[in-house]
Design a protein around this motif. Structure first.
Motif, PDB file in Angstrom:
ATOM      1  N   ALA A  12       0.828  -1.208   0.000  1.00 44.12           N
ATOM      2  CA  ALA A  12       0.000   0.000   0.000  1.00 44.12           C
ATOM      3  C   ALA A  12       0.860   1.255   0.000  1.00 44.12           C
ATOM      4  CB  ALA A  12      -0.939  -0.015   1.205  1.00 44.12           C
ATOM      5  N   LEU A  13       1.948   1.244   0.769  1.00 39.19           N
ATOM      6  CA  LEU A  13       2.849   2.390   0.809  1.00 39.19           C
ATOM      7  C   LEU A  13       3.481   2.660  -0.550  1.00 39.19           C
ATOM      8  CD1 LEU A  13       4.725   1.827   4.189  1.00 39.19           C
ATOM      9  CD2 LEU A  13       3.318   3.813   3.610  1.00 39.19           C
ATOM     10  N   VAL A  14       3.999   1.584  -1.168  1.00 34.80           N
ATOM     11  CA  VAL A  14       4.670   1.739  -2.458  1.00 34.80           C
ATOM     12  C   VAL A  14       3.670   2.203  -3.525  1.00 34.80           C
ATOM     13  CG1 VAL A  14       5.919   0.534  -4.285  1.00 34.80           C
ATOM     14  CG2 VAL A  14       6.439   0.039  -1.889  1.00 34.80           C
ATOM     15  N   LEU A  15       2.473   1.611  -3.540  1.00 35.93           N
ATOM     16  CA  LEU A  15       1.481   1.985  -4.548  1.00 35.93           C
ATOM     17  C   LEU A  15       1.057   3.444  -4.384  1.00 35.93           C
ATOM     18  CD1 LEU A  15      -0.379   1.272  -6.866  1.00 35.93           C
ATOM     19  CD2 LEU A  15      -2.035   0.384  -5.197  1.00 35.93           C
ATOM     20  N   ALA A  16       0.778   3.871  -3.167  1.00 35.03           N
ATOM     21  CA  ALA A  16       0.365   5.256  -2.947  1.00 35.03           C
ATOM     22  C   ALA A  16       1.462   6.232  -3.348  1.00 35.03           C
ATOM     23  CB  ALA A  16      -0.025   5.450  -1.479  1.00 35.03           C
ATOM     24  N   GLN A  17       2.690   5.881  -3.010  1.00 33.08           N
ATOM     25  CA  GLN A  17       3.809   6.757  -3.370  1.00 33.08           C
ATOM     26  C   GLN A  17       3.938   6.881  -4.875  1.00 33.08           C
ATOM     27  OE1 GLN A  17       7.319   4.986  -3.817  1.00 33.08           O
ATOM     28  NE2 GLN A  17       8.556   6.833  -4.023  1.00 33.08           N
ATOM     29  N   MET A  18       3.844   5.758  -5.606  1.00 31.73           N
ATOM     30  CA  MET A  18       4.026   5.800  -7.050  1.00 31.73           C
ATOM     31  C   MET A  18       2.839   6.440  -7.745  1.00 31.73           C
ATOM     32  SD  MET A  18       7.029   5.000  -7.466  1.00 31.73           S
ATOM     33  CE  MET A  18       6.793   5.543  -9.163  1.00 31.73           C
ATOM     34  N   GLU A  19       1.651   6.341  -7.193  1.00 27.39           N
ATOM     35  CA  GLU A  19       0.507   7.051  -7.771  1.00 27.39           C
ATOM     36  C   GLU A  19       0.718   8.556  -7.669  1.00 27.39           C
ATOM     37  OE1 GLU A  19      -3.163   3.868  -7.092  1.00 27.39           O
ATOM     38  OE2 GLU A  19      -2.705   5.357  -5.536  1.00 27.39           O
ATOM     39  N   ARG A  20       1.234   9.022  -6.524  1.00 24.78           N
ATOM     40  CA  ARG A  20       1.522  10.448  -6.379  1.00 24.78           C
ATOM     41  C   ARG A  20       2.626  10.878  -7.334  1.00 24.78           C
ATOM     42  NH1 ARG A  20       1.170   8.969  -0.879  1.00 24.78           N
ATOM     43  NH2 ARG A  20       3.452   8.983  -0.705  1.00 24.78           N
ATOM     44  N   ARG A  21       3.663  10.047  -7.426  1.00 25.60           N
ATOM     45  CA  ARG A  21       4.810  10.395  -8.268  1.00 25.60           C
ATOM     46  C   ARG A  21       4.406  10.448  -9.737  1.00 25.60           C
ATOM     47  NH1 ARG A  21      10.530  10.467  -7.651  1.00 25.60           N
ATOM     48  NH2 ARG A  21      11.324  11.164  -9.653  1.00 25.60           N
ATOM     49  N   ALA A  22       3.642   9.460 -10.195  1.00 26.34           N
ATOM     50  CA  ALA A  22       3.260   9.393 -11.606  1.00 26.34           C
ATOM     51  C   ALA A  22       2.302  10.519 -11.991  1.00 26.34           C
ATOM     52  CB  ALA A  22       2.631   8.038 -11.914  1.00 26.34           C
ATOM     53  N   ALA A  23       1.559  11.055 -11.013  1.00 29.44           N
ATOM     54  CA  ALA A  23       0.603  12.128 -11.297  1.00 29.44           C
ATOM     55  C   ALA A  23       1.218  13.509 -11.159  1.00 29.44           C
ATOM     56  CB  ALA A  23      -0.595  12.006 -10.346  1.00 29.44           C
ATOM     57  N   ALA A  24       2.442  13.593 -10.651  1.00 31.41           N
ATOM     58  CA  ALA A  24       3.078  14.885 -10.405  1.00 31.41           C
ATOM     59  C   ALA A  24       3.656  15.465 -11.688  1.00 31.41           C
ATOM     60  CB  ALA A  24       4.182  14.727  -9.360  1.00 31.41           C
ATOM     61  N   PRO A  25       3.761  16.788 -11.760  1.00 36.71           N
ATOM     62  CA  PRO A  25       4.423  17.407 -12.919  1.00 36.71           C
ATOM     63  C   PRO A  25       5.846  16.878 -13.065  1.00 36.71           C
ATOM     64  CG  PRO A  25       3.288  19.061 -11.575  1.00 36.71           C
ATOM     65  CD  PRO A  25       3.250  17.792 -10.800  1.00 36.71           C
ATOM     66  N   GLY A  26       6.236  16.647 -14.280  1.00 35.93           N
ATOM     67  CA  GLY A  26       7.581  16.165 -14.539  1.00 35.93           C
ATOM     68  C   GLY A  26       7.742  14.662 -14.417  1.00 35.93           C
ATOM     69  N   ALA A  27       6.645  13.922 -14.252  1.00 32.91           N
ATOM     70  CA  ALA A  27       6.723  12.459 -14.157  1.00 32.91           C
ATOM     71  C   ALA A  27       7.344  11.888 -15.427  1.00 32.91           C
ATOM     72  CB  ALA A  27       5.343  11.874 -13.932  1.00 32.91           C
ATOM     73  N   THR A  28       8.141  10.838 -15.270  1.00 27.71           N
ATOM     74  CA  THR A  28       8.877  10.241 -16.385  1.00 27.71           C
ATOM     75  C   THR A  28       8.261   8.901 -16.795  1.00 27.71           C
ATOM     76  OG1 THR A  28      10.366   9.017 -14.940  1.00 27.71           O
ATOM     77  CG2 THR A  28      10.972  11.297 -15.483  1.00 27.71           C
ATOM     78  N   GLU A  29       8.748   8.394 -17.922  1.00 26.70           N
ATOM     79  CA  GLU A  29       8.308   7.080 -18.374  1.00 26.70           C
ATOM     80  C   GLU A  29       8.653   6.012 -17.339  1.00 26.70           C
ATOM     81  OE1 GLU A  29       9.097   3.955 -22.089  1.00 26.70           O
ATOM     82  OE2 GLU A  29       9.902   5.999 -22.146  1.00 26.70           O
ATOM     83  N   GLN A  30       9.833   6.146 -16.671  1.00 26.46           N
ATOM     84  CA  GLN A  30      10.220   5.198 -15.629  1.00 26.46           C
ATOM     85  C   GLN A  30       9.249   5.238 -14.458  1.00 26.46           C
ATOM     86  OE1 GLN A  30      12.246   2.810 -15.678  1.00 26.46           O
ATOM     87  NE2 GLN A  30      12.515   2.240 -13.528  1.00 26.46           N
ATOM     88  N   ASP A  31       8.738   6.421 -14.120  1.00 23.60           N
ATOM     89  CA  ASP A  31       7.736   6.520 -13.055  1.00 23.60           C
ATOM     90  C   ASP A  31       6.499   5.705 -13.409  1.00 23.60           C
ATOM     91  OD1 ASP A  31       9.313   8.231 -11.489  1.00 23.60           O
ATOM     92  OD2 ASP A  31       8.528  10.016 -12.500  1.00 23.60           O
ATOM     93  N   GLY A  32       6.095   5.756 -14.666  1.00 24.52           N
ATOM     94  CA  GLY A  32       4.937   4.969 -15.096  1.00 24.52           C
ATOM     95  C   GLY A  32       5.191   3.479 -14.999  1.00 24.52           C
ATOM     96  N   LYS A  33       6.405   3.063 -15.354  1.00 19.32           N
ATOM     97  CA  LYS A  33       6.748   1.649 -15.261  1.00 19.32           C
ATOM     98  C   LYS A  33       6.749   1.188 -13.797  1.00 19.32           C
ATOM     99  CE  LYS A  33       9.534   1.478 -19.491  1.00 19.32           C
ATOM    100  NZ  LYS A  33      10.898   1.261 -20.051  1.00 19.32           N
ATOM    101  N   LEU A  34       7.272   2.032 -12.921  1.00 18.40           N
ATOM    102  CA  LEU A  34       7.287   1.673 -11.502  1.00 18.40           C
ATOM    103  C   LEU A  34       5.877   1.628 -10.931  1.00 18.40           C
ATOM    104  CD1 LEU A  34      10.369   3.719 -10.224  1.00 18.40           C
ATOM    105  CD2 LEU A  34      10.229   1.253 -10.619  1.00 18.40           C
ATOM    106  N   LEU A  35       5.005   2.506 -11.387  1.00 20.17           N
ATOM    107  CA  LEU A  35       3.609   2.460 -10.956  1.00 20.17           C
ATOM    108  C   LEU A  35       2.955   1.161 -11.396  1.00 20.17           C
ATOM    109  CD1 LEU A  35       1.030   3.628  -9.771  1.00 20.17           C
ATOM    110  CD2 LEU A  35       0.688   4.894 -11.918  1.00 20.17           C
TER     111      LEU A  35
END
Length: 356
Positions: A122-145
């Motif tokens: 739950a911690l990892v998923l919530a963190q990556m959802e925030r990261r992927a939705a933030a300005p400047g998110a990268t393709e790697q952020d999407g893969k990690l999500l």
């Protein structure tokens, strides 16, 4: 995960009555057993003068007489445990299958569950959802999500494989498929570092340690990482080889990484370069320890034992060899070793030529 095939006997722990789900094992206290010190032992740590060992089915045992007699501790889970570390004689932490992190405040006599795979997912998923939705998110952020979503859907089946605390409050746990979590308050709260590691292949992370004031992580395929000076990301270091690293040791000479086929690499310049060290071991190096006087011991899967008196710059064959396969080692004082493996715990006195 070559090392885990030997040490952990697979990822599906079995209870005495048959197969059990991860939730069952996470919520079921370890059973008292007269054989707790005679079954698979995967980690040993010193807590002051005490020895604390962890292993199969949530077993934790402690010894106050140098490993001659072991007493089982109370543990709230039945999952296989993988590693143990004490920040001081009272405050200790252990990791295990199904995302378990345990804590002790009394030298290992009793333990509480600080984290499990359900919470970690739950911690990892919530963190990556925030990261992927933030300005400047990268393709790697999407893969990690996407990976975080898959982990959440598959349940709490990922193990943490090592733990290190610089003091009672500040520590990291690392594990399978690139998992890294940090706590700043002794495990009461955790922060996912899934996206703060130079590990695009999501390689397994086997070891985390501090040396010379810096934090290092080691893993599969020669992966070596160092926490950057600002303390916000683990950056990849030049790899000295492609073999997996199974352990890290802070020595008087620097930081020593050990792994496959008897390999060891020493850095004396804060990870900038690594020199191959001849260990004389032929099987994979799966454990090591540093004594109070700086003596370094390494063990391999086959029972080989070597010692260094110069901080890991060179190793000499000892007069000792284990009659059982090995998984972990700690110094019991400066004149004896506590050894653990698939057949439980043993102690070995250093020979006259090996004593300091």
């Amino acid at each position: 995960m070559q090392r885990r095939q030997l040490l952990l006997a697979g990822f599906g722990a079995m209870a005495a009555g048959g197969p059990a789900s991860a939730d069952d094992l996470l919520d079921r206290p370890a059973r008292p057993s007269a054989l707790a010190d005679k079954r698979l032992i995967t980690g040993i740590a010193r807590a002051g003068q005490r020895l604390v060992a962890v292993g199969q089915r949530g077993h934790v045992v402690v010894s106050d007489d140098g490993g001659r007699r072991w007493i089982q501790a109370g543990v709230p889970v039945s999952v296989d445990l993988t590693a143990v570390y004490f920040a001081d004689e009272r405050n200790g932490y252990a990791t295990g299958h199904d995302g378990v992190v345990l804590g002790s405040r009394n030298g290992g006599d009793s333990w509480t569950r600080l984290l499990d795979g359900r919470q970690a997912n739950a911690l990892v998923l919530a963190q990556m959802e925030r990261r992927a939705a933030a300005p400047g998110a990268t393709e790697q952020d999407g893969k990690l999500l996407d990976e975080a979503r898959r982990n959440s859907e598959s349940g709490p089946d990922k193990p943490f494989l090592d733990v290190f605390f610089v003091d009672a409050d500040h520590g990291f746990v690392v594990g399978a498929y690139g998992l890294v979590l940090r706590t700043m308050d002794g495990g009461r709260n955790w922060e996912s570092w899934f996206d703060r590691v130079d590990n695009p292949g999501l390689l397994n992370l086997y070891a985390v340690r501090a040396a010379g004031g810096a934090h290092y992580i080691a893993g599969e395929a020669g992966l070596l990482l160092k926490l950057e000076r600002g303390g916000e990301r683990f950056r990849a270091l030049p790899a000295p080889g492609k073999g997996s690293f199974f352990g890290l040791l802070a020595t008087l000479a620097g930081v020593l990484g050990v792994g496959m086929r008897g390999s060891a690499f020493l850095s004396t310049d804060d990870g900038a370069s690594w020199a191959a060290i001849a260990t004389g071991l032929s099987a994979s190096v799966v454990g090591g320890a540093v004594a109070a006087d700086g003596t370094v011991v390494l063990i391999d899967q086959g029972g080989g034992i070597v010692l260094s008196r110069d901080g890991g710059r060179s190793f000499a064959a000892s007069g000792l060899r284990s009659q059982m396969p090995l998984a972990t080692v700690a110094f019991s004082g400066n004149a004896a070793l506590a050894l653990g493996g698939p057949r439980g715990l043993r102690t070995l006195e250093l020979t006259a030529k090996d004593k300091p």
